[in-house]
Every structure is written in structure tokens, then in C-alpha cells.
Design an enzyme around this catalytic site. Structure first.
Site, PDB file in Angstrom:
ATOM      1  CE  LYS A 176     114.880 -12.902  -7.597  1.00  0.00           C
ATOM      2  NZ  LYS A 176     114.741 -12.036  -6.418  1.00  0.00           N
ATOM      3  CE  LYS A 201     111.572 -15.055  -7.148  1.00  0.00           C
ATOM      4  NZ  LYS A 201     111.978 -13.922  -6.384  1.00  0.00           N
TER       5      LYS A 201
HETATM    6  C1  PBG Z   1     113.118  -9.616  -4.122  1.00  0.00           C
HETATM    7  C2  PBG Z   1     112.173 -10.654  -4.598  1.00  0.00           C
HETATM    8  C3  PBG Z   1     111.407 -10.687  -5.779  1.00  0.00           C
HETATM    9  C4  PBG Z   1     110.608 -11.829  -5.694  1.00  0.00           C
HETATM   10  C5  PBG Z   1     110.926 -12.458  -4.495  1.00  0.00           C
HETATM   11  N1  PBG Z   1     111.918 -11.732  -3.846  1.00  0.00           N
HETATM   12  C6  PBG Z   1     111.279  -9.708  -6.866  1.00  0.00           C
HETATM   13  C7  PBG Z   1     112.324  -9.550  -7.873  1.00  0.00           C
HETATM   14  O1  PBG Z   1     113.396 -10.145  -7.843  1.00  0.00           O
HETATM   15  O2  PBG Z   1     112.078  -8.718  -8.742  1.00  0.00           O
HETATM   16  C8  PBG Z   1     109.593 -12.252  -6.705  1.00  0.00           C
HETATM   17  C9  PBG Z   1     108.544 -13.169  -6.185  1.00  0.00           C
HETATM   18  C10 PBG Z   1     107.342 -13.292  -7.045  1.00  0.00           C
HETATM   19  O3  PBG Z   1     107.300 -12.857  -8.205  1.00  0.00           O
HETATM   20  O4  PBG Z   1     106.387 -13.888  -6.548  1.00  0.00           O
HETATM   21  N2  PBG Z   1     114.281  -9.468  -4.843  1.00  0.00           N
END
Ligand code: PBG
Length: 326
Positions: free
Chosen positions: A195, A249
Site C-alpha cells: 500500500k 493499492k
Molecule cells: C484506511 C484506508 C484508506 C483507504 C482504504 N483504507 C485511506 C488511507 O490509507 O488514507 C483508501 C481507499 C481509497 O482511496 O479508495 N487506512
């Protein structure tokens, strides 16, 4: 002469098409609040914050569309957040209640719970914040306990899968241990293993009101400039720690990473087409600059081609409809 066009006639094209995309590959993210009426997320037209009571209707829609499942994100009023994110692991938390209702009404719907603290902390970070010599930092090991509690409470509520997204080191191991000891050895972990610290989460942070109050997430999320080693390392660690499904992601800017991971680990790969990816497509389509249906399906085929088994996408219901229409 070599003529690739010979295989592009109407009768040959279907024969050589390899990439399959069906509604069952798609997972719909849902933002859930306790009560009130649904509100549209202004940066994501067509996406709403839904009150818990509307979930059975949405779940039914997802089932009828043949989707693979839904993933739930809690939305709390500012006043109910606190530095330790108690709302994330409260027995009567918004996501816990939503899961119970969904699993009671629609036991055949796969319900995934996003396991993180940022939607529930007053400072908006994904863990316990402390002051350090270089300013604030997120205390990794103190956060692990809270993430484990969150995952366990989600499993107790009936979640079919938990999906840790906080990017704390050791979070998969901590959650696996808590689930095993808590009587949920059968509940799988979908790990947000790879991520990145991405600008493409912007609209999500509006939707979930989870933007960090200070600083950013680059102390725990991955640097887009890091080499492939970082992705291999993160995916390898979550594999060893006992993740069942591994996710990359965002999706489109990291298709190279997805393709590089494919086949390296004996676990299915998922990808998250995030809020900013959705917003780009949606806003261009609303302006009339893109054919939405073709553009969205093209990105989903690309993500499948790069190696994703499942795709989390805000366009899941529309895409399923387009796929059915053929
Ligand atoms: C929680 C989380 C996030 C997303 C999914 N789980 C936000 C982040 O990390 O700031 C983002 C998903 C999206 O942008 O659609 N940590």
C-alpha cells in the site's frame, strides 16, 4: 507478411481473448454511518455514506449483481473520535453493527471489514500517535494491539474476512494470533500488503473524514519511488505472517507491481481501484470527455490482465451491469 489483423476479425477475436472479467471478481466498498439519510460524497459522484439501515437493500443489490462481496468502512461524527480510536473496536461500533445486520439478513453475502484506526482517531492517523525527537510518530507496537482488537471485534460481529490496511509492521501476525486465540481460526485475512502513500486516496479521506490532522502517512505507507524490492518485501512478510489474500493499492499506477508479484507467492492477489482512480474516471465521464463504460471496463480488464484475482472498485455495481449487458 505477418498480419496481426487476421486475428482481429469478429469471429477470431473472441477465440483469442484471454482476459476474463465477471461480476464475481468485483468487491464493492461501502461507507457506513450510524443513522440519518444517505449523503453523496462530493468528490465521488455516485458514491454515498449510507446509514446502517440501508445496508440490507444495498447488499441485496450486490448479490443480485453477482458481485464477489462488499467491504465496509465506518464513518464517525468528529465528536465521537478520540486519540485511540475506540470506535474501531467497540462492540456497538458502526461497522460491528453493520456486519451483524448484514449477516443476519443476507448470510450468503461475503462481508469484508476494513481493519484500520484512521476513520476513528481524532488525529486521523492509522495508529497511536506519540511525540518523538523528530516530531510526531505512530507507535507501531502499541497500534498492533488495537488493530488485533479491531479485527477480533469484527470477526465476533460476523465478518467473513478482515482486511488490515494500517501498514503497521507485524499487523498480520498480530491479527492472526488474536483471531486464532479468540476462536476465529477460520476467518481469512485480506492484507493490504503493498500500500503506497498515494495522492489517489484524497476522495476517500473526504468520504470517511479520515484525513490526517497533521503530517502525512509516509512514515508507514510505502514510498512510490521505492524500488520493487519494497513491494516484494511487504508481500513476502504478509505471506509469512499468515495473510490469505494479498492486495496491491492503488491499482492503475502500480500495475507493474501487480504483474511482478503475480505467481511469486502461492496466494491470490487482489487490487484496489481507489477513490482517486474512480474520481478521475467519473469526473471526466461527467464532463463528456470519456466514454465511462468503455473506460471503466478497460481499466478493470487491465487490472485483471496484470494479475489481480479480485478487484475492489467503487464502480462494481455499474461494471457488473455493463458486463451483463454484454
Ligand atoms: C484506511 C484506508 C484508506 C483507504 C482504504 N483504507 C485511506 C488511507 O490509507 O488514507 C483508501 C481507499 C481509497 O482511496 O479508495 N487506512
Amino acid at each position: 507478411m505477418e498480419r496481426p489483423r487476421r486475428l482481429r476479425s469478429p469471429l477470431l477475436r473472441p477465440l483469442v481473448a484471454e482476459v476474463e472479467l465477471s461480476p464475481r471478481h468485483l468487491i464493492l466498498p461501502l461507507f457506513v454511518k450510524r443513522e440519518g439519510e444517505r449523503e453523496e460524497v462530493s468528490s465521488m459522484p455516485g458514491v454515498y455514506r449510507h446509514p446502517i439501515k440501508d445496508l440490507p437493500r444495498l447488499g441485496e443489490e450486490a448479490l443480485r449483481a453477482g458481485l464477489g462481496g462488499v467491504i465496509l468502512f465506518g464513518v464517525l461524527p468528529e465528536g465521537e473520535k478520540d486519540p485511540l480510536g475506540h470506535g474501531a473496536y467497540a462492540e456497538e461500533g458502526v461497522v460491528q453493527r453493520a456486519i451483524r445486520l448484514l449477516k443476519r439478513e443476507l448470510p450468503e453475502l461475503l462481508v469484508i471489514a476494513d481493519t484500520c484506526l484512521c476513520e476513528y482517531t481524532s488525529h486521523g492517523h492509522c495508529g497511536v500517535v506519540r511525540e518523538g525527537p523528530w516530531g510526531f510518530y505512530v507507535d507501531n507496537d502499541a497500534t498492533l494491539e488495537l488493530l488485533a482488537k479491531t479485527a477480533l471485534s469484527q470477526a465476533q460481529a460476523g465478518a467473513d474476512v478482515v482486511a488490515p490496511s494500517a501498514m503497521m509492521d507485524g499487523q498480520v501476525r498480530a491479527i492472526r494470533k488474536a483471531l486464532d486465540e479468540g476462536g476465529f481460526p477460520h476467518v481469512p485475512i485480506l492484507s493490504y500488503a503493498v500500500k503506497y502513500a498515494s495522492a489517489f486516496y484524497g476522495p476517500f479521506r473526504e468520504a470517511a473524514a479520515s484525513a490526517p490532522e497533521f503530517g502525512d502517512r509516509s512514515g508507514y505507507q510505502m514510498d512510490p519511488k521505492a524500488g520493487l524490492w519494497d513491494a516484494l518485501r511487504e508481500a513476502g512478510l504478509d505471506d509469512q505472517e499468515g495473510a490469505d489474500l494479498l492486495m496491491v493499492k492503488p491499482a492503475l499506477p502500480y500495475l507493474d507491481v501487480l504483474a511482478a508479484l503475480k505467481g511469486r507467492l502461492a496466494k491470490p492477489l487482489f487490487a484496489y481501484q481507489v477513490s482517486g482512480e474512480y474520481a478521475m474516471l467519473k469526473l471526466a465521464a461527467l464532463k463528456g470527455y470519456l466514454d465511462e463504460r468503455r473506460a471503466v471496463l478497460e481499466t478493470l480488464y487491465a487490472i485483471r490482465r496484470a494479475g489481480a484475482q479480485g478487484i475492489l472498485t467503487y464502480a462494481a455495481l455499474e461494471a457488473a451491469r455493463w458486463l451483463k449487458e454484454g
